[in-house]
Design a protein around this motif. Structure first.
Motif, PDB file in Angstrom:
ATOM      1  N   MET A  91     -28.917 -32.282  42.842  1.00 51.42           N
ATOM      2  CA  MET A  91     -27.595 -32.886  42.994  1.00 51.42           C
ATOM      3  C   MET A  91     -26.906 -33.009  41.643  1.00 51.42           C
ATOM      4  N   ALA A  92     -27.691 -33.473  40.663  1.00 54.15           N
ATOM      5  CA  ALA A  92     -27.112 -33.629  39.326  1.00 54.15           C
ATOM      6  C   ALA A  92     -26.568 -32.298  38.821  1.00 54.15           C
ATOM      7  N   HIS A  93     -27.330 -31.230  39.143  1.00 52.94           N
ATOM      8  CA  HIS A  93     -26.910 -29.900  38.721  1.00 52.94           C
ATOM      9  C   HIS A  93     -25.539 -29.563  39.278  1.00 52.94           C
ATOM     10  N   ALA A  94     -25.376 -29.835  40.576  1.00 53.11           N
ATOM     11  CA  ALA A  94     -24.099 -29.523  41.227  1.00 53.11           C
ATOM     12  C   ALA A  94     -22.962 -30.333  40.613  1.00 53.11           C
ATOM     13  N   ILE A  95     -23.227 -31.625  40.356  1.00 53.82           N
ATOM     14  CA  ILE A  95     -22.175 -32.472  39.775  1.00 53.82           C
ATOM     15  C   ILE A  95     -21.709 -31.899  38.447  1.00 53.82           C
ATOM     16  N   PHE A  96     -22.700 -31.555  37.585  1.00 50.47           N
ATOM     17  CA  PHE A  96     -22.329 -31.018  36.271  1.00 50.47           C
ATOM     18  C   PHE A  96     -21.609 -29.687  36.414  1.00 50.47           C
ATOM     19  N   PHE A  97     -22.128 -28.843  37.339  1.00 52.47           N
ATOM     20  CA  PHE A  97     -21.492 -27.531  37.510  1.00 52.47           C
ATOM     21  C   PHE A  97     -20.025 -27.689  37.891  1.00 52.47           C
ATOM     22  N   TYR A  98     -19.769 -28.548  38.905  1.00 52.63           N
ATOM     23  CA  TYR A  98     -18.375 -28.670  39.343  1.00 52.63           C
ATOM     24  C   TYR A  98     -17.514 -29.328  38.286  1.00 52.63           C
ATOM     25  N   THR A  99     -18.062 -30.301  37.551  1.00 54.57           N
ATOM     26  CA  THR A  99     -17.266 -30.916  36.490  1.00 54.57           C
ATOM     27  C   THR A  99     -16.835 -29.868  35.479  1.00 54.57           C
ATOM     28  N   PHE A 100     -17.819 -29.115  34.973  1.00 54.06           N
ATOM     29  CA  PHE A 100     -17.493 -28.153  33.927  1.00 54.06           C
ATOM     30  C   PHE A 100     -16.574 -27.061  34.453  1.00 54.06           C
ATOM     31  N   SER A 101     -16.815 -26.594  35.684  1.00 51.18           N
ATOM     32  CA  SER A 101     -15.976 -25.484  36.148  1.00 51.18           C
ATOM     33  C   SER A 101     -14.562 -25.958  36.450  1.00 51.18           C
ATOM     34  N   ILE A 102     -14.426 -27.200  36.935  1.00 50.32           N
ATOM     35  CA  ILE A 102     -13.059 -27.698  37.159  1.00 50.32           C
ATOM     36  C   ILE A 102     -12.333 -27.837  35.828  1.00 50.32           C
ATOM     37  N   ILE A 103     -13.042 -28.372  34.819  1.00 51.57           N
ATOM     38  CA  ILE A 103     -12.404 -28.471  33.497  1.00 51.57           C
ATOM     39  C   ILE A 103     -12.019 -27.090  32.999  1.00 51.57           C
ATOM     40  N   ALA A 104     -12.930 -26.118  33.171  1.00 51.28           N
ATOM     41  CA  ALA A 104     -12.663 -24.763  32.685  1.00 51.28           C
ATOM     42  C   ALA A 104     -11.433 -24.176  33.355  1.00 51.28           C
ATOM     43  N   VAL A 105     -11.359 -24.306  34.685  1.00 47.33           N
ATOM     44  CA  VAL A 105     -10.234 -23.695  35.409  1.00 47.33           C
ATOM     45  C   VAL A 105      -8.920 -24.384  35.041  1.00 47.33           C
ATOM     46  N   ILE A 106      -8.953 -25.719  35.019  1.00 44.82           N
ATOM     47  CA  ILE A 106      -7.705 -26.436  34.714  1.00 44.82           C
ATOM     48  C   ILE A 106      -7.233 -26.110  33.306  1.00 44.82           C
ATOM     49  N   SER A 107      -8.190 -26.075  32.345  1.00 42.69           N
ATOM     50  CA  SER A 107      -7.733 -25.808  30.981  1.00 42.69           C
ATOM     51  C   SER A 107      -7.275 -24.361  30.848  1.00 42.69           C
ATOM     52  N   ALA A 108      -7.885 -23.439  31.618  1.00 41.49           N
ATOM     53  CA  ALA A 108      -7.407 -22.057  31.569  1.00 41.49           C
ATOM     54  C   ALA A 108      -5.985 -21.961  32.091  1.00 41.49           C
ATOM     55  N   ILE A 109      -5.692 -22.739  33.138  1.00 41.86           N
ATOM     56  CA  ILE A 109      -4.312 -22.742  33.645  1.00 41.86           C
ATOM     57  C   ILE A 109      -3.378 -23.356  32.612  1.00 41.86           C
ATOM     58  N   MET A 110      -3.846 -24.441  31.980  1.00 46.84           N
ATOM     59  CA  MET A 110      -2.989 -25.116  31.015  1.00 46.84           C
ATOM     60  C   MET A 110      -2.698 -24.258  29.785  1.00 46.84           C
ATOM     61  N   VAL A 111      -3.618 -23.313  29.465  1.00 47.52           N
ATOM     62  CA  VAL A 111      -3.364 -22.432  28.321  1.00 47.52           C
ATOM     63  C   VAL A 111      -2.049 -21.702  28.516  1.00 47.52           C
ATOM     64  N   THR A 112      -1.831 -21.210  29.745  1.00 49.29           N
ATOM     65  CA  THR A 112      -0.592 -20.470  29.974  1.00 49.29           C
ATOM     66  C   THR A 112       0.557 -21.398  30.334  1.00 49.29           C
ATOM     67  N   ALA A 113       0.243 -22.553  30.887  1.00 47.23           N
ATOM     68  CA  ALA A 113       1.322 -23.400  31.390  1.00 47.23           C
ATOM     69  C   ALA A 113       1.941 -24.287  30.327  1.00 47.23           C
ATOM     70  N   SER A 114       1.169 -24.682  29.322  1.00 47.02           N
ATOM     71  CA  SER A 114       1.727 -25.643  28.374  1.00 47.02           C
ATOM     72  C   SER A 114       2.748 -24.976  27.469  1.00 47.02           C
ATOM     73  N   LYS A 115       3.810 -25.727  27.168  1.00 48.18           N
ATOM     74  CA  LYS A 115       4.923 -25.118  26.435  1.00 48.18           C
ATOM     75  C   LYS A 115       4.686 -25.113  24.933  1.00 48.18           C
ATOM     76  N   ASN A 116       3.851 -26.034  24.471  1.00 48.18           N
ATOM     77  CA  ASN A 116       3.555 -26.089  23.050  1.00 48.18           C
ATOM     78  C   ASN A 116       2.390 -25.139  22.761  1.00 48.18           C
ATOM     79  N   THR A 117       2.611 -24.160  21.877  1.00 41.43           N
ATOM     80  CA  THR A 117       1.569 -23.149  21.652  1.00 41.43           C
ATOM     81  C   THR A 117       0.309 -23.755  21.069  1.00 41.43           C
ATOM     82  N   VAL A 118       0.467 -24.782  20.208  1.00 39.57           N
ATOM     83  CA  VAL A 118      -0.731 -25.403  19.638  1.00 39.57           C
ATOM     84  C   VAL A 118      -1.556 -26.075  20.730  1.00 39.57           C
ATOM     85  N   HIS A 119      -0.845 -26.701  21.680  1.00 39.32           N
ATOM     86  CA  HIS A 119      -1.572 -27.297  22.799  1.00 39.32           C
ATOM     87  C   HIS A 119      -2.323 -26.236  23.573  1.00 39.32           C
TER      88      HIS A 119
END
Lengths: 209, 332
Positions: free
Chosen positions: A1-29
């Motif tokens: 169970m712990a494995h699944a929790i960590f997996f989903y946490t990291f993958s959700i962070i990864a996907v959201i931040s990948a989207i934010m790379v293109t979505a954020s208007k400030n290039t440094v962000h």
């Protein structure tokens, strides 16, 4: 169970931040989101037991490549860019090219993943001598430096040539640049720098001609 | 229930490691100032508590009660994040430092790579702080330090490869155990010297403290920081210095091994030896700060790229060929 929790946490962070790379208007962000993406992906690597790859990902991508990204992006004037890229009309010319490239990459990913899924014998990894008993650092070293040493060396050469090529292309000899010679500065004696003159009264001295 | 138990156990272990680290960071600041003062024939902080030992505590209290000023034109989120990143990275690295054969929080296979990765992430705290301050001096300081840390990391990485060639494992405990007969400082002495100098540059210590060169850049990337956030940068920096000393003593000075493997010395626990070795390296760090003038920036880059990098690469080839021809390569 712990494995699944960590997996989903990291993958959700990864996907959201990948989207934010293109979505954020400030290039440094966006670069900071890219770094977050790298970090969470390396965490995922560690979770599947590829600890060497995860650490190398951190060292190479986060420790070196992203620093250079940040370097370049921080030098740009973000406010000025916003006006150019988001309000100007020039950007419309680049959009079709971007679309074509992303569609190409999308199909490539489909081919690779689909092929791996439905015809696993094409991607047979058992023909290498990688042993499962070794730790993954050892087996990676075995493959890279023992089994495929020549290919590895050649790819290193190609990279070296590319690097030298980039330096040659951007190198320009400027005239009138004052260079500091290390040895000259250290080996300077008192006699070269200071001259003691006898100044006569009411006459003065002319030093520079 | 089982998970909760495990989590509490781990938290207990982590606190048992982190609180001593934080206290020793405070003490080390005092030691640094004391050594610095003695070299210059001053007394240093000697008023608060016995020998001035509580000086750092007094400073910390002062910082806590000072106002935190966030500049109006700064990028607020990143501005606040920067000292947190510095502090966190300086502390998480301690997870893999072995204080004894079994006394280690996480005995991972790639311990040395983890340490290297964390120390290479340390540059982000500085860059973030410098950029988010939105001011000239911090930005210049951040750019300088980024270039400096990236360059010296390369030579540190190659020095680590030297040691790893002799060990044949990336595990920190294996690295320590490989030095049972001979500490690596003897056969790899030039690498130890280069590692020491690179560690000075990596932690922005004098003579390489160009990111915060007070004569040119006020305080570099810390210029806009105040109160507790400034203190966090400061603590993070010293925790990083301690970490580099720990890394140096593990790689070259035999980690928790006692210098002589005889009866009375065996009784002293390994952790104490490691702490003594860290202190020795730290006093060297402090002495260097007191006696050496600051480098010029181009000289710093020249030293990193044109002297240390070729030298350590040559030494890798030397070590590898020596080990290969005398059949000393560690078997996996």
């Amino acid at each position: 169970m712990a494995h699944a929790i960590f997996f989903y946490t990291f993958s959700i962070i990864a996907v959201i931040s990948a989207i934010m790379v293109t979505a954020s208007k400030n290039t440094v962000h966006s670069v900071f989101f890219l770094i977050l993406d790298f970090i969470s992906i390396s965490c995922l690597f560690i979770m599947i037991g590829a600890e060497f790859l995860g650490m190398i990902m951190l060292i190479v991508y986060v420790g070196a490549v992203a620093v250079l990204f940040l370097f370049v992006v921080m030098m740009l004037n973000v406010a000025q860019q916003k006006n150019q890229w988001f309000a100007g009309h020039q950007s419309s010319r680049h959009i079709p090219v971007g679309f074509i490239i992303s569609i190409l990459i999308f199909f490539e990913i489909i081919i690779v993943i689909g092929g791996w899924k439905y015809k696993p014998e094409i991607f047979d990894i058992n023909n290498s001598t990688a042993q499962t008993t070794l730790s993954n650092t050892h087996s990676l070293g075995q493959i890279l430096y023992t089994d495929y040493i020549h290919v590895f060396q050649i790819s290193g050469m190609v990279l070296l040539v590319a690097m030298i090529g980039a330096i040659v292309l951007t190198f320009r000899q400027r005239s009138g640049v004052k260079r500091q010679s290390y040895i000259k500065q250290i080996s300077r004696e008192r006699a070269e720098g200071v001259e003691v003159l006898e100044v006569q009264n009411n006459k003065g001295i002319k030093i520079d001609d | 229930m089982e998970y909760i138990n495990i989590i509490f156990q781990e938290i207990y272990k982590i606190l048992f490691l982190l609180i001593p680290v934080l206290v020793s960071v405070a003490m080390i600041v005092w030691l640094d100032r004391r050594v610095w003062a003695f070299v210059q024939k001053r007394q240093g902080p000697n008023v608060v508590g016995p020998f001035g030992l509580l000086q750092s505590l007094a400073d910390a209290l002062k910082y806590i009660f000072k106002e935190i000023i966030i500049p109006a034109s700064s990028n607020k989120v990143i501005f606040i994040l920067a000292p947190i990143v510095t502090m966190t990275l300086a502390l998480i690295a301690w997870a893999v430092i072995p204080f004894g054969e079994t006394q280690v929080l996480a005995n991972i296979n790639v311990g040395i790579l983890y340490l290297f990765a964390v120390s290479s992430l340390g540059v982000y705290g500085i860059i973030m702080g410098g950029w988010a301050s939105n001011s000239k001096y911090p930005f210049l300081g951040a750019i300088r330090s980024a270039a400096q840390m990236v360059s010296y990391e390369v030579s540190i990485g190659i020095i680590i490869i030297n040691v790893l060639l002799c060990v044949g494992s990336l595990n920190l405990n294996d690295i320590v155990l490989a030095q049972q007969n001979l500490w690596f400082v003897v056969p790899l002495f030039p690498m130890f010297v280069i590692f020491f100098i690179s560690a000075l540059a990596e932690t922005n210590r004098p003579p390489f403290d160009l990111p915060e060169a007070e004569a040119e850049l006020v305080a570099g990337y810390q210029t806009e920081y105040s109160g507790m956030m400034y203190a966090m940068f400061w603590l993070g920096e010293y925790a990083n210095i301690l970490l580099m000393c720990a890394l140096g003593s593990i790689l070259f000075l035999g980690g928790w091994l006692s210098p002589i493997d005889l009866y009375p010395f065996n009784l002293i626990p390994g952790g104490l030896w490691l702490i003594l070795k860290i202190l020795l390296l730290f006093i060297l760090f402090a002495l260097v700060k007191a006696i050496v003038p600051r480098y010029r920036y181009d000289q710093l880059m020249r030293l990193g790229w044109k002297i240390f990098l070729p030298l350590s690469l040559t030494w890798v080839v030397l070590t590898a060929s020596y080990l290969f021809y005398f059949n000393l390569l560690p078997a996996n």
